[in-house]
Motif scaffolding. Structure first.
Motif, short mmCIF file in Angstrom:
data_model
loop_
_atom_site.label_atom_id
_atom_site.label_comp_id
_atom_site.label_asym_id
_atom_site.label_seq_id
_atom_site.Cartn_x
_atom_site.Cartn_y
_atom_site.Cartn_z
N THR A 164 0.83 -1.21 0.00
CA THR A 164 0.00 0.00 0.00
C THR A 164 0.87 1.26 0.00
O THR A 164 0.39 2.34 -0.33
CB THR A 164 -0.93 0.03 1.22
N PHE A 195 -10.70 -3.54 -3.76
CA PHE A 195 -9.42 -4.24 -3.70
C PHE A 195 -8.86 -4.24 -2.27
O PHE A 195 -8.46 -5.26 -1.73
CB PHE A 195 -8.46 -3.52 -4.66
N TYR A 196 -8.87 -3.07 -1.67
CA TYR A 196 -8.32 -2.95 -0.31
C TYR A 196 -9.16 -3.73 0.70
O TYR A 196 -8.61 -4.28 1.66
CB TYR A 196 -8.21 -1.47 0.09
N TRP A 245 -7.11 -21.95 -3.20
CA TRP A 245 -6.44 -20.74 -2.71
C TRP A 245 -5.13 -20.52 -3.46
O TRP A 245 -4.84 -19.45 -3.97
CB TRP A 245 -6.22 -20.90 -1.20
N ILE A 288 -13.83 5.57 -10.78
CA ILE A 288 -13.31 4.24 -11.11
C ILE A 288 -12.24 3.82 -10.10
O ILE A 288 -12.27 2.73 -9.54
CB ILE A 288 -12.73 4.23 -12.54
N THR A 289 -11.29 4.72 -9.85
CA THR A 289 -10.20 4.31 -8.96
C THR A 289 -10.67 4.21 -7.51
O THR A 289 -10.23 3.33 -6.78
CB THR A 289 -9.00 5.28 -9.05
N ILE A 338 0.45 -4.31 -6.38
CA ILE A 338 0.03 -4.60 -5.01
C ILE A 338 -0.30 -6.09 -4.89
O ILE A 338 0.00 -6.74 -3.90
CB ILE A 338 -1.19 -3.74 -4.62
N TYR A 346 -3.41 8.21 -15.95
CA TYR A 346 -4.05 7.92 -14.67
C TYR A 346 -4.56 6.49 -14.51
O TYR A 346 -4.13 5.77 -13.60
CB TYR A 346 -5.20 8.92 -14.44
N LEU A 347 -5.46 6.07 -15.40
CA LEU A 347 -6.04 4.73 -15.20
C LEU A 347 -5.02 3.63 -15.48
O LEU A 347 -5.04 2.57 -14.85
CB LEU A 347 -7.29 4.54 -16.07
N PHE A 387 -3.15 3.24 -12.45
CA PHE A 387 -3.94 2.52 -11.45
C PHE A 387 -3.85 1.01 -11.69
O PHE A 387 -3.71 0.22 -10.75
CB PHE A 387 -5.41 2.98 -11.49
N ILE A 427 -8.35 -10.81 3.77
CA ILE A 427 -7.36 -11.87 3.64
C ILE A 427 -6.28 -11.73 4.71
O ILE A 427 -5.89 -12.70 5.36
CB ILE A 427 -6.72 -11.82 2.23
N GLY A 437 -12.32 1.01 -7.25
CA GLY A 437 -11.28 -0.02 -7.33
C GLY A 437 -10.53 -0.18 -6.02
O GLY A 437 -10.35 -1.29 -5.52
N PHE A 438 -10.14 0.94 -5.45
CA PHE A 438 -9.40 0.87 -4.18
C PHE A 438 -10.27 0.28 -3.08
O PHE A 438 -9.80 -0.55 -2.29
CB PHE A 438 -8.91 2.26 -3.76
N LEU A 444 -8.21 -7.37 0.39
CA LEU A 444 -6.88 -7.60 0.99
C LEU A 444 -6.94 -7.56 2.50
O LEU A 444 -6.27 -8.33 3.19
CB LEU A 444 -5.88 -6.54 0.49
#
Lengths: 537, 387
Positions: free
Chosen positions: A70, A484-485, B120, A476-477, B103, B92-93, B96, A491, A480-481, A488
């Motif tokens: 991160t 996604f976050y 898994w 969008i981001t 990540i 930008y995208l 991302f 998990i 997404g964050f 995570l």
């Protein structure tokens, strides 16, 4: 509040930064606790310490990886979402970030691999040094990040260059030895140490409650309580230092945190609790402690601390002075080298207030066209959200003091009560595991929300700093964050809990060999020592 | 603070342009094989044991390698702030997507083997594939776009970067044929590099599979690189600075006049020595492919490194002094002479680099030395902390 581009950009940055800081404090503290444990192992040769080192290192690793992952987002978001900020202050702000990579992050990341993979590939001492290098690297990393952040709060060692239309560094050492940054650094890493101590304490307490791994748990509590006690004091003392710094660097932030609307006669009283009301310019139902604020903020009985109203009036003046600077700047931008000397001189005189004129950009394209009303609105914008700051700060401080109490208690039981802990205390230690994270996040909230409406205090308004993106980009981001976050996080928590439940990995061979070698000593006095396995009271 | 006056602004700018190249190449040479290995993972490892071996070849080093990327970002921010501002917000995208992939990767390495479940582990293997292949592709796509120029401009009054177009169109605009070709160059070159690494660190069937895929990837890399070069020579306009070039002026991109036209390949007649870069690229790849076929280990990895160094430096040397040309407003184009940090900052950062780079190289080499040797099944079983 209407959610425009700037608000969405702020939301995304705040979310990703706060998420990042869920993992950082534990990394900062646990790396040192693991290194201490391994040092004890190398000095005593006792397998239990090796087992402890490996166990806590496993939890450290699960946490560390998300801190690293991160952190990449943080490094890239300045350019992605705050491009004007990046241009405007990159000359100063970028340097500590790059040095962080050179000096600290490279070290911790390179050695963390050996820390996990190198147990059988090097000597005990070499491995211990590797573990310490990871810990030192992590903490140096925090130093440079906080130097960068400290500059946003107190922009020293730099001046505006009209030819490049940005801030440029004039003195590197002023940037590095910025008093705000230094106080923040110790405050922040200490908070990390407290976080890790509370974590180790809580997990160990859980083992004692279950009667599992008691040898490991008691020793871990001993380390956590001692380390935690020192750190808990350090957090509060350096927090106070930060407050003292704010008295002359970020007056508005301080006034907002304290809900101080009017300038009081020195020494000001401290408002313990109350309900700040922005409309009425008053803090209702306030309970005051006489003299306290004056003493904390100025360490004197005579110096005044300005209130919000006075600071708004000052901002109004600075905006007007900033408009003069802006006007001269536009001439310089157009005429370049042909600019008359007087215009350059006028600019020099007023350039410190240029940022205040930029506050008007929210209301009018050209600050020179601003009406009195718009200037008044911009001046009022310099007041951050008083209510949230007032309460976040008090909650953080309350938690900070309670950590001292917790650590004193466990340190006392460890040192003088034969490492016996009542069950209620162990249960409490488990329950409070999340609280240092809450305190740390509140701390960042106070620091950064309190910095508004600026990205760099007095220099660059937040509204101007954001990239010129579309709302769709941000949506969008953001989505997404969030998705996604969240995945995570689930998990990570799952794995943490799994590995805590699983407990330490028993190194049977080495333990047996060691027991054999020390059979004689063990049979004489050591077996009656405080570390003998027995269930909690 | 007058020490920096001893080094001219112009020289510092060139040094930082070189250092930017060093960081990007360092990233491609180290983290490049991590990405290659990630992208190869599902194909070279069929059983769980095999996949664990593949992952553990890079397990102890990916974290350090990745710092080349972080440091590259930090160095762009510190030394080329407006480049950082324009490119990261403009792409930008795409940025991302890279972030998401990057990540996913560390998390995948660390978490994959922490549960026994086959599902898994299989899911994480594909996550690692994405974490390797997607950035490898996108970095190439980005370079392909930079060579064609990017649609941004800088406002004259406040020097604000602007990159027009709506979100989706901006992303799709990046995926044009030339950029995709550059993406294939990048992906195939890193696959070759990953295969060379696995050739060194593994044995038996995994090594065999890696080598045969690497062989194909190397050939693809050489062919697409040649195609991209021809296309650049005949199909894409270059950029030129008009009139006198001021090399030590203030960092304001709008001060110089730039036109579009002519060919990027003009650089090879202006500075004939730069032909060494594409030569290194072809020789490196050819020797690496031979090495993969003949089963050589250390030398193959070194040749692969040479090839990658050649490819990346050929882009920089061909474009010099341009860093990020603009298609919609050529005057906004960023060059070495007008988009750097201040004289003082470049100097301070150079001192830091001179102090720390040798230290970094020393301990990184030591770590690789400690970890020298093949990764085997026995080793995995004996270390409970391996992936």
């Amino acid at each position: 509040m209407e959610f425009g581009l700037v608000e969405l950009s702020r939301l995304q940055f705040a979310m990703t930064a706060m998420y990042h800081f869920l993992f950082v404090p534990l990394t900062l503290g646990l790396s040192i606790i693991v290194a201490i444990m391994e040092t004890v192992y190398v000095m005593t040769g006792r397998p239990i310490w090796r087992q402890m080192t490996k166990f806590w290192a496993t939890l450290f690793g699960i946490n560390f990886v998300l801190g690293v992952a991160t952190g990449i987002t943080m490094e890239f978001q300045f350019g992605m979402n705050w491009s004007y900020y990046s241009h405007y202050v990159g000359d100063i702000f970028g340097a500590p970030l790059a040095i962080e990579g050179l000096m600290a992050f490279f070290m911790e990341a390179t050695f963390v691999g050996l820390m996990f993979f190198g147990w059988d590939k090097m000597s005990k001492v070499a491995h211990m040094i590797v573990t310490w290098l990871v810990a030192i690297g992590s903490n140096f990393s925090a130093l440079w990040i906080l130097i960068a952040n400290g500059w946003m709060q107190n922009p020293v060692g730099a001046e505006f260059n009209p030819d490049t239309m940005r801030m440029e560094m004039t003195n590197f050492f002023e940037v590095v030895f910025n008093e705000v940054a230094q106080a923040k650094f110790v405050h922040t890493v200490s908070a990390g140490y407290v976080t890790a101590s509370v974590f180790v304490l809580g997990v160990s307490a859980w083992y004692l409650l279950k009667g599992r791994h008691t040898e490991l748990a008691r020793r871990s509590i001993a380390i956590a309580a001692a380390f935690g006690l020192a750190s808990a004091f350090s957090v509060v003392i350096l927090g106070d230092e930060s407050g003292y710094n704010a008295t002359h660097t970020q007056k508005m932030k301080l006034a907002a945190i304290e809900g101080m609307w009017e300038t009081q006669e020195a020494p000001a009283s401290f408002t313990l609790v109350g309900i700040p009301d922005r409309e009425a310019r008053e803090t209702h139902y306030a309970i005051h402690i006489p003299y306290a604020m004056g003493l904390i903020g100025t360490r004197s009985l005579t110096e005044e601390i300005p209130g919000v109203d006075q600071l708004v009036a000052e901002a109004n003046e600075k905006i007007r002075s900033g408009i003069i600077a802006y006007d001269a700047l536009m001439t310089i931008r157009e005429e370049r080298d042909a600019t008359p000397v007087e215009v350059r001189a006028t600019f020099e005189e007023h350039s410190a207030d240029l940022g205040f004129a930029m506050l008007l950009k929210r209301y009018v394209e050209d600050p020179r066209q601003a009406t009195d009303e718009q200037i008044a609105m911009a001046a009022d914008d310099t007041v951050p959200g008083v209510g949230p700051l007032f309460w976040a700060f008090r909650l953080m401080v309350g938690l900070g003091f309670s950590f001292i109490a917790v650590m004193i208690y466990f340190f006392y039981r460890t040192s003088f009560k034969g490492m016996q802990y009542p069950r209620w205390a162990l249960r409490a230690a488990v329950i409070i595991i999340p609280t240092p994270w809450i305190a740390a996040e509140l701390g960042w909230f106070v620091a950064e929300f309190g910095r508004q409406p600026w990205t760099v205090d007095g220099v660059l308004p937040t509204a101007l700093s954001a990239s010129h993106l579309s709302i769709t980009d941000l949506l969008i981001t953001l989505a997404g964050f969030v998705i996604f976050y969240s995945v995570l996080f689930i998990i990570e928590m799952g794995l943490m809990i799994k590995y805590i439940k699983k407990g330490p990995y028993m190194d049977v061979d080495e333990t047996d060999q060691w027991m054999e070698r020390h059979a004689h000593r063990l049979s004489t006095h050591d077996s009656k020592g405080p570390f003998a396995a027995e269930p909690a009271e | 603070m007058i020490l920096h006056e001893f080094m001219s602004f112009e020289v510092l700018r060139v040094i930082w342009w070189l250092l930017l190249g060093v960081l990007l190449i360092g990233f491609a040479l180290t983290d490049g094989f991590d990405m290659g290995v990630g992208a190869l993972l599902p194909f070279v490892g069929k059983s769980d044991k095999e996949r664990r071996i593949v992952i553990n070849t890079i397990g102890p080093v990916w974290e350090g390698n990745q710092v080349w990327f972080i440091l590259g970002g930090g160095a762009i921010f510190a030394a080329w702030p407006i480049l950082y501002a324009v490119s990261f917000s403009g792409f930008y995208l795409a940025m991302f997507l890279v972030l998401a992939a990057l990540i996913l990767r560390p998390v995948g390495f660390k978490y994959r083997s922490k549960r026994e479940s086959a599902r898994w582990r299989n899911n994480w293997d594909w996550a690692l594939f994405v974490g390797g292949a997607v950035p490898a592709l996108i970095f190439g796509v980005a370079v392909g776009n930079v060579l064609q120029g990017v649609p941004f401009h800088i406002t004259p009054d406040l020097l604000m970067p602007r990159y027009d177009g709506n979100a989706i169109m901006k992303l799709l605009g990046l995926l044009n044929p030339y950029a995709l070709l550059a993406g294939v160059v990048s992906l195939s070159m890193l696959l070759m590099h990953g295969a060379a690494w696995l050739g060194l660190k593994t044995e038996g069937v995994v090594q065999q599979r890696a080598r045969s895929i690497g062989n194909v990837a190397g050939i693809v890399a050489a062919v697409t690189y040649a195609l991209a070069g021809l296309w650049l020579a005949f199909g894409i306009d270059g950029f030129q600075i008009v009139g006198e070039v001021v090399k030590d002026g203030p960092s304001n991109p709008l001060l110089s006049e730039v036109t579009r036209g002519g060919s990027w390949m003009q650089a090879y007649s202006d500075r004939p020595w730069i032909v060494i870069a594409p030569v290194m690229a072809f020789v490196g790849i050819a020797m690496a492919v031979m090495g993969l076929r003949k089963g050589k280990e250390v030398s193959t990895l070194l040749w692969s490194k040479l090839g990658i160094t050649g490819i990346i430096s050929s882009v920089g040397l061909t474009m010099f002094p341009f860093i990020l040309p603009s298609t919609v407003d050529p005057n906004s184009s960023l060059t070495v002479w007008d988009s750097s940090s201040s004289h003082l900052t470049l100097f301070v950062m150079l001192i830091c680099a001179i102090i720390f780079m040798p230290i970094i190289l020393a301990y990184t080499s030591w770590v690789y030395k400690v970890l020298w040797g093949k990764v085997t099944e026995d080793e995995l079983d004996s270390n409970a902390q391996s992936y």
